[in-house]
Design a protein around this motif. Structure first.
Motif, PDB file in Angstrom:
ATOM      1  N   ILE A  15      42.928 -21.213  -7.402  1.00 17.51           N
ATOM      2  CA  ILE A  15      41.525 -20.808  -7.259  1.00 17.51           C
ATOM      3  C   ILE A  15      41.267 -20.223  -5.880  1.00 17.51           C
ATOM      4  O   ILE A  15      40.589 -19.190  -5.746  1.00 17.51           O
ATOM      5  N   ARG A  16      41.760 -20.864  -4.828  1.00 17.36           N
ATOM      6  CA  ARG A  16      41.538 -20.348  -3.472  1.00 17.36           C
ATOM      7  C   ARG A  16      42.101 -18.942  -3.337  1.00 17.36           C
ATOM      8  O   ARG A  16      41.519 -18.082  -2.668  1.00 17.36           O
ATOM      9  N   SER A  17      43.220 -18.679  -3.972  1.00 18.18           N
ATOM     10  CA  SER A  17      43.795 -17.338  -3.936  1.00 18.18           C
ATOM     11  C   SER A  17      42.895 -16.340  -4.658  1.00 18.18           C
ATOM     12  O   SER A  17      42.661 -15.224  -4.173  1.00 18.18           O
ATOM     13  N   ASN A  18      42.351 -16.749  -5.794  1.00 21.33           N
ATOM     14  CA  ASN A  18      41.513 -15.850  -6.587  1.00 21.33           C
ATOM     15  C   ASN A  18      40.117 -15.662  -5.993  1.00 21.33           C
ATOM     16  O   ASN A  18      39.447 -14.674  -6.293  1.00 21.33           O
ATOM     17  N   GLU A  19      39.684 -16.600  -5.172  1.00 22.07           N
ATOM     18  CA  GLU A  19      38.366 -16.456  -4.547  1.00 22.07           C
ATOM     19  C   GLU A  19      38.275 -15.199  -3.688  1.00 22.07           C
ATOM     20  O   GLU A  19      37.184 -14.664  -3.453  1.00 22.07           O
ATOM     21  N   LYS A  20      39.424 -14.708  -3.244  1.00 20.32           N
ATOM     22  CA  LYS A  20      39.445 -13.497  -2.422  1.00 20.32           C
ATOM     23  C   LYS A  20      38.984 -12.277  -3.207  1.00 20.32           C
ATOM     24  O   LYS A  20      38.642 -11.245  -2.614  1.00 20.32           O
ATOM     25  N   THR A  21      38.975 -12.385  -4.547  1.00 22.61           N
ATOM     26  CA  THR A  21      38.569 -11.249  -5.376  1.00 22.61           C
ATOM     27  C   THR A  21      37.057 -11.213  -5.624  1.00 22.61           C
ATOM     28  O   THR A  21      36.557 -10.254  -6.201  1.00 22.61           O
ATOM     29  N   LEU A  22      36.336 -12.272  -5.211  1.00 19.90           N
ATOM     30  CA  LEU A  22      34.899 -12.305  -5.452  1.00 19.90           C
ATOM     31  C   LEU A  22      34.205 -11.178  -4.682  1.00 19.90           C
ATOM     32  O   LEU A  22      34.556 -10.876  -3.544  1.00 19.90           O
ATOM     33  N   LEU A  23      33.210 -10.575  -5.303  1.00 20.14           N
ATOM     34  CA  LEU A  23      32.517  -9.439  -4.709  1.00 20.14           C
ATOM     35  C   LEU A  23      31.366  -9.893  -3.818  1.00 20.14           C
ATOM     36  O   LEU A  23      30.607 -10.796  -4.174  1.00 20.14           O
ATOM     37  N   SER A  24      31.240  -9.245  -2.694  1.00 20.83           N
ATOM     38  CA  SER A  24      30.134  -9.498  -1.771  1.00 20.83           C
ATOM     39  C   SER A  24      28.957  -8.603  -2.134  1.00 20.83           C
ATOM     40  O   SER A  24      29.062  -7.710  -2.997  1.00 20.83           O
ATOM     41  N   ALA A  25      27.836  -8.803  -1.452  1.00 23.11           N
ATOM     42  CA  ALA A  25      26.672  -7.939  -1.665  1.00 23.11           C
ATOM     43  C   ALA A  25      27.026  -6.492  -1.320  1.00 23.11           C
ATOM     44  O   ALA A  25      26.577  -5.554  -1.998  1.00 23.11           O
ATOM     45  N   ALA A  26      27.839  -6.295  -0.283  1.00 22.79           N
ATOM     46  CA  ALA A  26      28.254  -4.938   0.097  1.00 22.79           C
ATOM     47  C   ALA A  26      29.120  -4.305  -0.988  1.00 22.79           C
ATOM     48  O   ALA A  26      29.010  -3.100  -1.268  1.00 22.79           O
ATOM     49  N   ASP A  27      29.968  -5.108  -1.616  1.00 25.03           N
ATOM     50  CA  ASP A  27      30.806  -4.602  -2.710  1.00 25.03           C
ATOM     51  C   ASP A  27      29.937  -4.163  -3.888  1.00 25.03           C
ATOM     52  O   ASP A  27      30.168  -3.109  -4.495  1.00 25.03           O
ATOM     53  N   LEU A  28      28.951  -4.985  -4.223  1.00 25.37           N
ATOM     54  CA  LEU A  28      28.053  -4.635  -5.329  1.00 25.37           C
ATOM     55  C   LEU A  28      27.304  -3.339  -5.028  1.00 25.37           C
ATOM     56  O   LEU A  28      27.101  -2.505  -5.908  1.00 25.37           O
ATOM     57  N   LYS A  29      26.902  -3.182  -3.768  1.00 25.03           N
ATOM     58  CA  LYS A  29      26.181  -1.968  -3.389  1.00 25.03           C
ATOM     59  C   LYS A  29      27.073  -0.748  -3.546  1.00 25.03           C
ATOM     60  O   LYS A  29      26.607   0.348  -3.924  1.00 25.03           O
ATOM     61  N   LYS A  30      28.352  -0.916  -3.273  1.00 25.97           N
ATOM     62  CA  LYS A  30      29.294   0.197  -3.445  1.00 25.97           C
ATOM     63  C   LYS A  30      29.368   0.617  -4.908  1.00 25.97           C
ATOM     64  O   LYS A  30      29.415   1.814  -5.217  1.00 25.97           O
ATOM     65  N   VAL A  31      29.363  -0.349  -5.817  1.00 28.50           N
ATOM     66  CA  VAL A  31      29.348  -0.037  -7.252  1.00 28.50           C
ATOM     67  C   VAL A  31      28.036   0.656  -7.607  1.00 28.50           C
ATOM     68  O   VAL A  31      28.015   1.656  -8.342  1.00 28.50           O
ATOM     69  N   ILE A 324      15.159  -0.299  -7.750  1.00 29.09           N
ATOM     70  CA  ILE A 324      14.733  -1.314  -8.720  1.00 29.09           C
ATOM     71  C   ILE A 324      15.916  -2.183  -9.134  1.00 29.09           C
ATOM     72  O   ILE A 324      15.804  -3.408  -9.217  1.00 29.09           O
ATOM     73  N   THR A 325      17.054  -1.545  -9.368  1.00 25.52           N
ATOM     74  CA  THR A 325      18.248  -2.305  -9.753  1.00 25.52           C
ATOM     75  C   THR A 325      18.634  -3.283  -8.658  1.00 25.52           C
ATOM     76  O   THR A 325      18.942  -4.454  -8.921  1.00 25.52           O
ATOM     77  N   GLU A 326      18.593  -2.832  -7.405  1.00 29.56           N
ATOM     78  CA  GLU A 326      18.971  -3.696  -6.285  1.00 29.56           C
ATOM     79  C   GLU A 326      18.030  -4.894  -6.177  1.00 29.56           C
ATOM     80  O   GLU A 326      18.459  -6.006  -5.855  1.00 29.56           O
ATOM     81  N   GLU A 327      16.748  -4.696  -6.468  1.00 24.40           N
ATOM     82  CA  GLU A 327      15.785  -5.789  -6.438  1.00 24.40           C
ATOM     83  C   GLU A 327      16.114  -6.864  -7.478  1.00 24.40           C
ATOM     84  O   GLU A 327      15.790  -8.036  -7.289  1.00 24.40           O
ATOM     85  N   ARG A 328      16.752  -6.459  -8.552  1.00 23.44           N
ATOM     86  CA  ARG A 328      17.034  -7.382  -9.649  1.00 23.44           C
ATOM     87  C   ARG A 328      18.314  -8.197  -9.433  1.00 23.44           C
ATOM     88  O   ARG A 328      18.561  -9.161 -10.162  1.00 23.44           O
ATOM     89  N   LEU A 329      19.110  -7.809  -8.453  1.00 23.89           N
ATOM     90  CA  LEU A 329      20.406  -8.466  -8.262  1.00 23.89           C
ATOM     91  C   LEU A 329      20.241  -9.883  -7.730  1.00 23.89           C
ATOM     92  O   LEU A 329      19.393 -10.167  -6.897  1.00 23.89           O
ATOM     93  N   ARG A 330      21.116 -10.764  -8.208  1.00 21.23           N
ATOM     94  CA  ARG A 330      21.151 -12.149  -7.722  1.00 21.23           C
ATOM     95  C   ARG A 330      21.939 -12.219  -6.424  1.00 21.23           C
ATOM     96  O   ARG A 330      22.728 -11.339  -6.097  1.00 21.23           O
ATOM     97  N   GLU A 331      21.731 -13.293  -5.672  1.00 25.54           N
ATOM     98  CA  GLU A 331      22.517 -13.517  -4.471  1.00 25.54           C
ATOM     99  C   GLU A 331      23.982 -13.691  -4.839  1.00 25.54           C
ATOM    100  O   GLU A 331      24.318 -14.177  -5.918  1.00 25.54           O
ATOM    101  N   THR A 332      24.861 -13.322  -3.920  1.00 27.98           N
ATOM    102  CA  THR A 332      26.286 -13.483  -4.147  1.00 27.98           C
ATOM    103  C   THR A 332      26.786 -14.757  -3.475  1.00 27.98           C
ATOM    104  O   THR A 332      26.156 -15.288  -2.551  1.00 27.98           O
ATOM    105  N   TYR A 333      27.921 -15.223  -3.920  1.00 33.56           N
ATOM    106  CA  TYR A 333      28.527 -16.440  -3.382  1.00 33.56           C
ATOM    107  C   TYR A 333      29.162 -16.188  -2.030  1.00 33.56           C
ATOM    108  O   TYR A 333      29.199 -17.074  -1.177  1.00 33.56           O
ATOM    109  N   VAL A 334      29.697 -14.972  -1.853  1.00 31.51           N
ATOM    110  CA  VAL A 334      30.364 -14.609  -0.593  1.00 31.51           C
ATOM    111  C   VAL A 334      29.559 -13.540   0.135  1.00 31.51           C
ATOM    112  O   VAL A 334      28.721 -12.876  -0.444  1.00 31.51           O
TER     113      VAL A 334
END
Length: 334
Positions: A15-31, A324-334
């Motif tokens: 799990i600790r290894s896979n946690e590195k793949t979690l997306l940050s708010a900046a990553d979501l913004k890139k998408v 509007i889409t950005e306003e709807r986004l939930r907080e990220t874990y990382v």
């Protein structure tokens, strides 16, 4: 009884290894900055979505997200000494299917397109078993809930009681499973889920003019919020309700979310703030070095990540503005 943390050494490492793949708010913004759906999906491949299985469902957001959901579950459950220990986190999907199947039967409607594949029990087999009244392979709470729901409908012909009875069975099932697992962190997480469900119900039935007696009927047991407190606050303004529920971490949920329900007849902000409260709780377990908690947390926060991506991808496909889409986004874990 909880297993020794050492039993989860392998799982925790995975799990600790896979946690590195979690997306940050900046990553979501890139998408989100993708000029179209194809561009956004292409960005997602940079973050590992769609890898290793053909084209990864490129062009089809549902396929991309479903593939990632399947991958994450394989990672999590295969890492555990006993995969069944965390199946209770999938129960809400199972109970969704049970409600859909039972209501489809009594109302004579088709339900195939309403079933989810995300539960612990395969949806098609579950449907066949319910229609045959074969409740084997189900939990005790599922069996009892189905029997009660069928009996209630036969007496009242009120299909809404199916939802009510099975919702109560779902949270009872999750509570019992978390307690049996022996994880204080996950037991309190389920308590939070119950509390948030009760808060949303509290707001919803206030806004449609139902009485305190109805609140007592639909109130879910197993949380830290008691029925007496909610009944006492039922006729109060949301400012006072927010102050009283601040101790539970629900101040903004009421002062902002419930107020928007009142003013705009929209539950979007309320739902978002409830989801953010869950993420805030899960962050508290970020530094648990070993045990079943890292696996459970990864499964849950990845689910939230996929919710965010669904909001982004369908926002792009529907031509909704990025703001509007950005306003709807939930907080990220990382």
């Amino acid at each position: 009884m909880k297993k020794r943390d050492e039993n989860y050494a392998f799982s925790s490492g995975v799990i600790r290894s896979n946690e590195k793949t979690l997306l940050s708010a900046a990553d979501l913004k890139k998408v989100l900055e993708g000029k179209d759906l194809s561009s956004a999906l292409s960005v997602l491949t940079e973050f590992g979505y769609g890898e290793g299985k053909g084209d990864g469902g490129q062009g089809n957001p549902d396929a991309v997200l479903a593939q990632e959901t399947e991958r994450v579950r394989e990672v999590v459950f295969s890492s555990l000494p006993d995969p069944k220990e965390l199946e209770f986190l999938l129960y809400p999907y199972d109970y969704h299917n049970l409600k859909v199947i039972l209501k489809g039967e009594v109302l004579g409607t088709e339900v195939e397109n309403l079933l989810t594949k995300n539960g612990s029990l395969e949806a098609g087999k579950l449907k066949a078993k319910v229609l045959e009244r074969d409740f084997s392979d189900m939990t005790d709470a599922m069996r009892a809930g189905l029997e009660e729901a069928l009996e209630s409908y036969s007496k009242t012909r009120d299909s809404q009681r199916i939802d009510l009875i099975l919702d109560k069975a779902c949270y009872r099932d999750m509570t019992e499973a978390a307690l049996e697992l022996g994880s204080k962190f996950l037991t309190e997480y389920v308590e939070l889920l119950v509390d948030l469900a009760n808060v949303k119900t509290f707001v919803r039935i206030r806004e449609i003019g139902k009485s305190e007696e109805f609140l007592k009927e639909v109130f879910l047991e197993g949380g830290s919020l008691d029925m007496g407190t909610l009944a006492e606050l039922y006729r109060e303004d949301y400012g006072k309700v927010a102050e009283r529920l601040d101790v539970y971490g629900f101040h903004d949920i009421i002062s902002q979310g419930a107020s928007e329900v009142r003013e705009k007849e929209s539950f979007a902000l309320l739902e978002k703030l409830c989801d953010n409260r869950k993420i805030a709780y899960l962050r508290e377990g970020k530094y648990m070095a070993m045990g079943i908690e890292p696996a459970a947390t990864f499964l849950l926060v990845k689910e939230s990540e996929i919710t965010n991506l669904r909001i982004i991808l369908y926002g792009i496909a529907s031509g909704i503005s990025k703001e509007i889409t950005e306003e709807r986004l939930r907080e990220t874990y990382v």
